[in-house]
Structures are given as structure tokens and as C-alpha cells.
Design a protein around this motif. Structure first.
Motif, PDB file in Angstrom:
ATOM      1  N   THR A 226       0.964  -1.312  -0.069  1.00  0.00           N
ATOM      2  CA  THR A 226       0.124   0.097  -0.007  1.00  0.00           C
ATOM      3  C   THR A 226       0.915   1.282  -0.015  1.00  0.00           C
ATOM      4  OG1 THR A 226      -0.019   0.028   2.499  1.00  0.00           O
ATOM      5  CG2 THR A 226      -1.937  -1.162   1.171  1.00  0.00           C
ATOM      6  N   ALA A 227       0.304   2.323  -0.340  1.00  0.00           N
ATOM      7  CA  ALA A 227       1.029   3.585  -0.559  1.00  0.00           C
ATOM      8  C   ALA A 227       1.088   4.037   0.758  1.00  0.00           C
ATOM      9  CB  ALA A 227       0.305   4.634  -1.528  1.00  0.00           C
ATOM     10  N   THR A 228       0.100   4.061   1.847  1.00  0.00           N
ATOM     11  CA  THR A 228       0.565   4.588   3.108  1.00  0.00           C
ATOM     12  C   THR A 228       0.558   3.460   4.106  1.00  0.00           C
ATOM     13  OG1 THR A 228      -1.890   4.700   3.444  1.00  0.00           O
ATOM     14  CG2 THR A 228      -0.648   6.732   2.514  1.00  0.00           C
ATOM     15  N   ALA A 266      -8.412  -1.136   0.391  1.00  0.00           N
ATOM     16  CA  ALA A 266      -8.413   0.102  -0.473  1.00  0.00           C
ATOM     17  C   ALA A 266      -8.447   1.398   0.296  1.00  0.00           C
ATOM     18  CB  ALA A 266      -9.857  -0.014  -1.068  1.00  0.00           C
ATOM     19  N   GLU A 267      -8.743   1.602   1.368  1.00  0.00           N
ATOM     20  CA  GLU A 267      -8.410   2.962   2.087  1.00  0.00           C
ATOM     21  C   GLU A 267      -7.069   3.488   2.292  1.00  0.00           C
ATOM     22  OE1 GLU A 267     -10.317   2.501   6.182  1.00  0.00           O
ATOM     23  OE2 GLU A 267     -12.427   1.940   5.202  1.00  0.00           O
ATOM     24  N   PHE A 268      -6.080   2.260   1.808  1.00  0.00           N
ATOM     25  CA  PHE A 268      -4.595   2.886   2.151  1.00  0.00           C
ATOM     26  C   PHE A 268      -3.847   2.790   0.884  1.00  0.00           C
ATOM     27  CE2 PHE A 268      -6.131   0.956   6.076  1.00  0.00           C
ATOM     28  CZ  PHE A 268      -5.543   1.578   7.091  1.00  0.00           C
ATOM     29  N   ASP A 269      -4.600   2.830  -0.354  1.00  0.00           N
ATOM     30  CA  ASP A 269      -4.253   3.227  -1.793  1.00  0.00           C
ATOM     31  C   ASP A 269      -3.400   1.881  -1.907  1.00  0.00           C
ATOM     32  OD1 ASP A 269      -5.404   5.396  -2.200  1.00  0.00           O
ATOM     33  OD2 ASP A 269      -3.919   6.664  -1.358  1.00  0.00           O
ATOM     34  N   ILE A 270      -4.189   0.895  -2.641  1.00  0.00           N
ATOM     35  CA  ILE A 270      -3.297  -0.355  -3.120  1.00  0.00           C
ATOM     36  C   ILE A 270      -2.509  -0.129  -4.163  1.00  0.00           C
ATOM     37  CG2 ILE A 270      -3.608  -2.760  -3.686  1.00  0.00           C
ATOM     38  CD1 ILE A 270      -6.221  -3.006  -2.267  1.00  0.00           C
ATOM     39  N   MET A 271      -1.031  -0.433  -4.066  1.00  0.00           N
ATOM     40  CA  MET A 271       0.011  -0.319  -5.031  1.00  0.00           C
ATOM     41  C   MET A 271      -0.047  -1.721  -5.793  1.00  0.00           C
ATOM     42  SD  MET A 271       0.630   2.891  -4.778  1.00  0.00           S
ATOM     43  CE  MET A 271       1.919   2.944  -5.838  1.00  0.00           C
ATOM     44  N   GLN A 272      -0.035  -2.792  -4.999  1.00  0.00           N
ATOM     45  CA  GLN A 272       0.183  -4.079  -5.686  1.00  0.00           C
ATOM     46  C   GLN A 272      -0.484  -4.863  -4.801  1.00  0.00           C
ATOM     47  OE1 GLN A 272       4.228  -5.166  -6.081  1.00  0.00           O
ATOM     48  NE2 GLN A 272       3.890  -7.136  -6.916  1.00  0.00           N
TER      49      GLN A 272
END
Length: 298
Positions: A226-228, A266-272
Motif C-alpha cells: 500500500t501507498a500509506t 482500499a483505504e490505504f491506496d493499494i499499489m500491488q
């Protein structure tokens, strides 16, 4: 095509089968799995009319497996896990003998299978390896026009290439409307070939159904980046074996909880994101966890 209801078999005080229920439909490949000693071979011996059940009923083609065994055997093909052959006959002679005992089969089909299994039919059976003895039985079985194939560890001793040939033969039998009862230790093979699966443990069928029906009982493996920083996942019910490595988090999740967990991710910005669906092996091991104990028997 095949139906067992409440089949029991005891040897003295020893309960080999404790009320086994099975059913195989026309045009279906049915997987029958369990470790050595779970009762698979005893079940198959009852179905073949080699052993009489103490209680319950077992029918193939609507006929009693014990009383009508001769008639039933005209329409079935059986491959055991350890094939014993006449040492002074060639493999080709044994295949032809099996064919004549069944009332004949297609010579073209026989020759095609000999080529596909890369089998030398001119050698004496005493010179064959275990894998080649299996090929004799498999070629004889698939060359016949059987309606039901009962296969008990049929690929034992075969190399991976020949396993692929076997799997193609099973798929062709299904496409032709034939039914297959496949007992196997190779879980990937069962998962690839079978429409439905039954798991037997200590003489009892403890789980039966399609793989999609059974997968709700196990967990999906998820790896996410995640991004965060990801927080709060440990508080979710149904999440297990949570590990973190840098920005990457891995865990297992009960399948029925997957939707709510994904919404949280999804709240934490999924990168992979990588997820692996539950495998048949997961189900198998769930039922045969050593901590559960339980005596097994054949």
C-alpha cells in the motif's frame, strides 16, 4: 452412475468403513482422496464386488455391486495402484488378453494409446518397471469402451510427461460422457481433473462437493503493498498469520471475510496485490492436521 449409502465394513472390532456415502454422476470425474489407511482401497474393493459390505447399499448402474458384479464388470474398467502381470507374457499380449476378456476393443485405439504412452509392447512383463506395468493397465482400460473407470492411484510410477498423457485420456473420457472415480495422492492432479471431490478420513467421508463449494472452508493467501502504512488489519476477525516486510503485508483470510478486508485495504491506496485461491491441498491438510490425531486404516 455410482451410489453408496451408509456403507460399513468391519474386521472384527476394527471399523474400516463407518457409513460411507458417495455418488458419481454420468460424465463426471470424481476425486476420492485421503492418506494411506483412510479407507480408500476398502471402499474400492466393495465397489468392485471383491469385498461384501456389512451394512448399507452400493450400486453401480443401478445394480448391486455384490450380487450383480459380473454384469457390472462388463461396463467398468479398473486400474489399481500396483499392477501385477504375467512375467512370461509381453505387454502387448497382456493388453490383448484384457481386451478379449472384455469381449474385444478397438485395435486402432490400442495402437494409438501405445504410442501416446511411449510404451514398448514387445518386452516381457518381467522386465517392466513399475511405471511400465501401470501403462499396461492404463492402455487396456482406456482402449475399452467402459462407461465407468475406477482408478486407484493410477499414475503411481509414471513420470510427469506420462501423467500429462493420463490426464488427457481422463479428459477425453469425460468428454465422451464416461464417468471416472479417481483415487489419488497427487492433489494437483485431482484439482485439475475432478468436477467434485470427497475427502475420507478414518473410514468416514468428512467433506464432499465441488471445489468451489468446499473452498469456503479454507483461507485465501493475500500479499499487498500500500501507498500509506497499513493499520487495523489485526483487529479483523478471519485474518491470520499477519506478517509485514517493509511496505508489503502478507496474511491469510477466511474466504467469507475477503470482501470486508479488501474494502479496508482500499483505504490505504493499494499499489500491488496478489491473492492465491485456496488449493485442494489446503483443504486436505486442514482435515489431516497432526494435532487432530485419529487412527487411520485401510
Amino acid at each position: 452412475m455410482l451410489e453408496m449409502k451408509g456403507v460399513k465394513k468391519t474386521f472384527g472390532d476394527f471399523h474400516a468403513l463407518s457409513g460411507v456415502d458417495l455418488d458419481v454422476k454420468p460424465g463426471e470425474v470424481f476425486g476420492f482422496i485421503g492418506p494411506n489407511g483412510a479407507g480408500k482401497s476398502t471402499t474400492i474393493r466393495v465397489l468392485l464386488g471383491l469385498m461384501k459390505a456389512d451394512a448399507g447399499s452400493a450400486e453401480i448402474f443401478g445394480q448391486d455391486v455384490w450380487r450383480d458384479a459380473v454384469e457390472i464388470h462388463r461396463r467398468i474398467a479398473y486400474v489399481p495402484g500396483d499392477v501385477n502381470l504375467w512375467p512370461n507374457l509381453t505387454g502387448g499380449e497382456v493388453i490383448d488378453l484384457f481386451g478379449r476378456l472384455r469381449g474385444g476393443f478397438s485395435k486402432e485405439k490400442r495402437d494409438e494409446l501405445i504410442e501416446r504412452f511411449q510404451f514398448d509392447p514387445t518386452k516381457k512383463c518381467r522386465t517392466y518397471s513399475k511405471g511400465n506395468r501401470q501403462k499396461v493397465a492404463l492402455i487396456a482400460a482406456f482402449a475399452s469402451n467402459a462407461d465407468l473407470y475406477i482408478l486407484d492411484e493410477p499414475t503411481s510410477g509414471l513420470d510427469p510427461l506420462m501423467e500429462q498423457t493420463f490426464q488427457a485420456c481422463v479428459a477425453e473420457a469425460r468428454a465422451a460422457g464416461k464417468s471416472v472415480l479417481l483415487s489419488s495422492h497427487i492433489l494437483s492432479e485431482v484439482e485439475k481433473l475432478c468436477d467434485r471431490v470427497a475427502i475420507i478420513r478414518a473410514g468416514e467421508v468428512i467433506e464432499q462437493g465441488t471445489l468451489s463449494e468446499m473452498r469456503h472452508l479454507t483461507r485465501t493467501q493475500v500479499t499487498v503493498e500500500t501507498a500509506t502504512p497499513l493499520t487495523g488489519l489485526a483487529e479483523f476477525s478471519g485474518v491470520y498469520d499477519l506478517t509485514e516486510s517493509g511496505a508489503q503485508t502478507s496474511f491469510q483470510v477466511d474466504t467469507e471475510k475477503l470482501s470486508s478486508v479488501m474494502a479496508h485495504l482500499a483505504e490505504f491506496d493499494i499499489m500491488q496485490l496478489n491473492s492465491a485461491p485456496p488449493a485442494l491441498e489446503d483443504l486436505f491438510m486442514q482435515h489431516y492436521d497432526t494435532k487432530e490425531g485419529g487412527k487411520t486404516h485401510e
